[in-house]
Design an enzyme around this catalytic site. Sequence first.
Site, PDB file in Angstrom:
ATOM      1  CB  CYS A 164      -0.379  -0.418   1.553  1.00 16.48           C
ATOM      2  SG  CYS A 164      -1.694  -1.448   1.339  1.00 16.48           S
ATOM      3  CG  HIS A 305      -2.339   5.063   4.258  1.00 14.37           C
ATOM      4  ND1 HIS A 305      -2.487   4.602   3.074  1.00 14.37           N
ATOM      5  CD2 HIS A 305      -2.701   3.425   5.049  1.00 14.37           C
ATOM      6  CE1 HIS A 305      -2.108   3.230   2.908  1.00 14.37           C
ATOM      7  NE2 HIS A 305      -2.418   2.827   4.117  1.00 14.37           N
ATOM      8  CD  GLU A 316      -2.720   8.708   8.303  1.00 13.28           C
ATOM      9  OE1 GLU A 316      -2.060   9.438   7.391  1.00 13.28           O
ATOM     10  OE2 GLU A 316      -3.756   7.936   7.916  1.00 13.28           O
ATOM     11  CE  LYS A 337      -5.784   4.179   1.197  1.00 13.52           C
ATOM     12  NZ  LYS A 337      -4.875   5.070   1.098  1.00 13.52           N
ATOM     13  CG  HIS A 342      -6.716   0.674   0.661  1.00 10.23           C
ATOM     14  ND1 HIS A 342      -5.141   1.047  -0.069  1.00 10.23           N
ATOM     15  CD2 HIS A 342      -6.095   0.382   1.862  1.00 10.23           C
ATOM     16  CE1 HIS A 342      -4.573   1.160   0.431  1.00 10.23           C
ATOM     17  NE2 HIS A 342      -4.100   0.307   1.456  1.00 10.23           N
ATOM     18  CG  PHE A 401      -0.968  -4.953   5.553  1.00  6.08           C
ATOM     19  CD1 PHE A 401      -2.202  -4.439   5.899  1.00  6.08           C
ATOM     20  CD2 PHE A 401      -1.849  -6.159   5.106  1.00  6.08           C
ATOM     21  CE1 PHE A 401      -2.692  -4.611   6.293  1.00  6.08           C
ATOM     22  CE2 PHE A 401      -3.556  -6.569   5.270  1.00  6.08           C
ATOM     23  CZ  PHE A 401      -3.881  -5.944   6.600  1.00  6.08           C
TER      24      PHE A 401
END
Length: 419
Positions: A164, A305, A316, A337, A342, A401
Site C-alpha cells: 500500500c 492514508h 496515523e 479512500k 483502497h 501491510f
Amino acid sequence: MKRVAITGVGAVTPLGNDMATTWRGLVDGRGGISALRTFDASTFPVRIAAQVNGFDAVRRLGRSTARKLSRAAGFAVAAADEAVRAADVQPTDGSQWCKGVCLAGTVGRAELTELVGMAEDVLAGRYRRQAPAVVVRRDQSFVSAFIARRHGFAGPVVNISTACAGAANAVGEGLRMIRAGECDVVLAGGYDSLTTWLDVLGFSLLGALAAGWENDPAAASRPFSADRNGFVLGEGAVVLLLEDWDRAHARGATVHAELAGYGSTLNAYRVTDSPPDGGGAIEAMRLAIQDAGARPNLVDYVVAHGTGTPGNDASETVAIKEVFGEHAGALCVSSPKSMTGHLTSAAAGVNLIAALGALRTGLIPPTVNLRRPDPALDLDFVPLTARARQVETVLVNAFAFGGTNASLVVRSTRGGCRD
C-alpha cells in the site's frame, strides 16, 4: 540540490478514467464503491469493492496492445499514456537514456478455474506448458518495461513492491533518480487490481475489510469515523511524469507542482497492524518535511492514508499530532479512500491527485461518510464536503501491510514555471 517538477498526471480510478474526472469526483465527494462485478462474490463474506467503470482497453489502447495486458496493466498503460500526453514529452525530446520508469504493482493472480485445472492436471500426472504470454501477463517487471518501450524511455526501469506504500515509494525513488542526475524525466506511480476472488477472500479472512455494507456500499469506507470497521478494496492506476525543474522551465512546460520531499521507514512492528504510538510513520513524515527544506508549521494539508481500519486511523492520528504539535489543530486532513476505496499499490497516486488539485484550486477534498467522529481522533478531517482553503504545501501519506511507511511533500510552484 536539483528541484523536481510534476508536469503530467494520468489516472484510471473508480471515480473516472482520467485525471480530471478523478479530481472532480474527489472534490464532489462522489463514491466509487459498488457491488463486486469482477467475479461471482455471492457466497463471499464481503461482496463490495471500488471498481473501475467503463474502461475499454481495446478502444483506449488498441486490440494488439490490450491482448498483451492484464486488467491492472491496462490501467497502468492508459495512465502512463495520459501522463506523457499531458506533459507533452516527445520521444525525440532529449536523450532516451535519461528517461526512466519507476512503478509499483502487485504480481498478477490466477483465476480460480485456472488454479483448479492446474491442480487436477498435476494430480493426474499431466504437466502442460503455459504460453509465454500467460506467464508474462503476471510478471510485475513486464508492465514497466512495456511502458518504457512504448514511450521510448531507455533509462533506468525500477519495479517497486511495497504494497500500500508502493506508489509513494515509486514517486519518491523517481525524485531521487532525477536529483542524482540519473534521469531528466521519470514516469512514476502505481497500479493494481486486487478485486480478485483470492484477494477479497484473503483480506476478508484477515478481518481487514469493511463488512455488512452490501445494501449501502457507498457508505462502507468510513475513515476516522467511530463506526469504521475496515477498508474497501479498490483498483486503478495513477502515473505522474516527473521532470528536472530546469529542463521543464526551459521547454515552457506546464508545472502542476514541485515534488519537494520524500521519506520512508519501516515500523518493525506487526505485519498487518500499525503501531499504536505512530511508529515509523512519525519518522517518515519528519524525513519528508526535512527533505523538502520545510518546517511542520508550513504544511497546510495532509492527505491521509486513512484506510478506515480502527488501528490504522488511530495510529496515523497519533503520528500526525506528534509530528505537527500545536500546528496539528490548524491542519486540514482528509482521506480519499472514503470515496475510492483502497487502490493498494496505486493508493498514494490518488492521494497525490488530491494534493495537486488542492494546490491548484484551493479546494480540499472531503472525508465522506464521517458523520460520527471518533472522539479519540480529534483532528480536522474535512467531513462530508470539500473545503475552500489556500494551500501552498501538502504532505501525502502512504502506509502498508508489512510496515512500510512513505511520505511525500508537494508544494505550489507559484512564480517558478508557467502554471
